[in-house]
Enzyme design. Structure first.
Site, mmCIF file in Angstrom:
data_model
loop_
_atom_site.group_PDB
_atom_site.id
_atom_site.type_symbol
_atom_site.label_atom_id
_atom_site.label_comp_id
_atom_site.label_asym_id
_atom_site.label_seq_id
_atom_site.Cartn_x
_atom_site.Cartn_y
_atom_site.Cartn_z
ATOM 1 N N LYS A 172 0.909 -1.261 -0.057
ATOM 2 C CA LYS A 172 0.040 0.015 0.002
ATOM 3 C C LYS A 172 0.802 1.140 -0.023
ATOM 4 C CE LYS A 172 -3.294 2.339 2.854
ATOM 5 N NZ LYS A 172 -4.211 2.413 4.087
ATOM 6 N N ILE A 173 0.981 1.890 -1.124
ATOM 7 C CA ILE A 173 2.006 3.121 -1.331
ATOM 8 C C ILE A 173 1.271 4.329 -1.185
ATOM 9 C CG2 ILE A 173 3.632 4.250 -2.784
ATOM 10 C CD1 ILE A 173 4.074 1.300 -2.096
#
Length: 310
Positions: A172-173
């Site tokens: 999850k960026i």
């Protein structure tokens, strides 16, 4: 070390479930169940619990354990649930993750180890941290690459962990220029990057989808609106996705930049989903003017959250 096999990739919209309190700041488990039911009815492909937008940092270990079991038992397999198990200690994080797996979690989400403003761990320690957790479980690990950790995780380092550590396969960026990082991570990690995901309330969603994101972890108030964007994009209707994004962007932006984690609860209370939208002290209650601004934008869009409880 060989990459673990995860044949069914999790994709789509997995909002963060808020933790529901009563006005005195105690857990409201019946309200929590209603919140979960609403989020599923709104079209969430899955859920994430005990994340930062769940105020996980304000919960005791006993409360975390109670919430995890109550939510997973109430969901009862209707959708997959990601459990956040972030902890500074490798051993404690591994134990939290093992407990989440035993309770029925589909995945765990973990930030790199950090404490306060100055205690940080280098790449070797971070690698060993995620390897320790991976060796304790058989479900996927999502690395949460978020500014709150104050830890730089380069795309080459993330890709290396994806290739070399079993179960490290989702990312999850949430960092600035997230789309560029996703693009580089996908290029370097190849098939080992099972789930390159968007985060941060979908404020960068279209750019991240263009970069190859296959999932989005948003606030919990309007999965129905986010689904319109993600579903259209997945179907190849990118212009329709862009139109939906432009429609919902004012609400996304207001949550991201004005209301923060209190936004979801304000929407849920307005729609009768929950009785109290309290956040846990010392977090401040939402200012009445901020609430009215949020609701004004939401009413134009008529999301399910404003109708579900009435």
């Amino acid at each position: 070390m060989t990459q673990a096999s995860h044949p069914v990739a999790l994709r789509g919209v997995f909002p963060v479930a808020p933790t529901i309190f009563d006005d005195a700041g105690r857990l409201d488990l019946e309200g929590q169940k209603r919140c979960i039911d609403f989020m599923i009815d709104a079209g969430s492909n899955g859920l994430c619990i005990l994340a930062n937008f769940s105020e996980q940092f304000s919960l005791s270990d006993d409360e975390r354990n109670t919430l995890m079991h109550v939510v997973l038992e109430h969901v009862a397999g209707r959708v997959p649930v990601i459990v956040t198990t972030t902890h500074f200690s490798s051993l404690q994080c591994a134990e939290r993750s093992r407990s989440a797996q035993a309770a029925g979690a589909a995945m765990v989400m973990i930030m790199p180890p950090y404490h306060g403003a100055t205690i940080r761990i280098g790449e070797r320690g971070i690698y060993e941290f995620y390897r320790t957790v991976s060796e304790a479980i058989q479900i996927p690990i999502m690395i949460q690459d978020a500014p709150v950790s104050g830890t730089a995780l380069s795309a080459p380092f993330l890709a290396r962990m994806a290739r070399e550590i079993d179960n490290v396969s989702y990312f999850k960026i949430e960092t600035p220029q997230a789309a560029n990082k996703l693009r580089e991570l996908i290029e370097l990690g190849g098939d080992a990057v099972v789930g390159p995901w968007d985060g941060e309330e979908a404020i960068t969603l279209m750019a991240d989808l263009d970069a190859g994101a296959t999932g989005s972890m948003t606030g919990g108030g309007y999965a129905d609106g986010i689904r319109l964007i993600v579903d259209a994009y997945a179907a190849g209707a990118t212009e329709a996705a862009a139109a939906h994004y432009q429609q919902w962007l004012p609400l996304i932006n207001y949550e991201n930049r004005q209301g923060g984690l209190a936004s979801c609860k304000a929407l849920m209370k307005e729609g009768g989903v929950i009785h109290s939208d309290a956040v846990r002290h010392p977090l401040p209650a939402m200012h009445p003017a901020t609430r009215e601004g949020l609701l004004k934008i939401a009413r134009r869009l008529d999301p399910l959250v404003l109708r579900w409880g009435h």
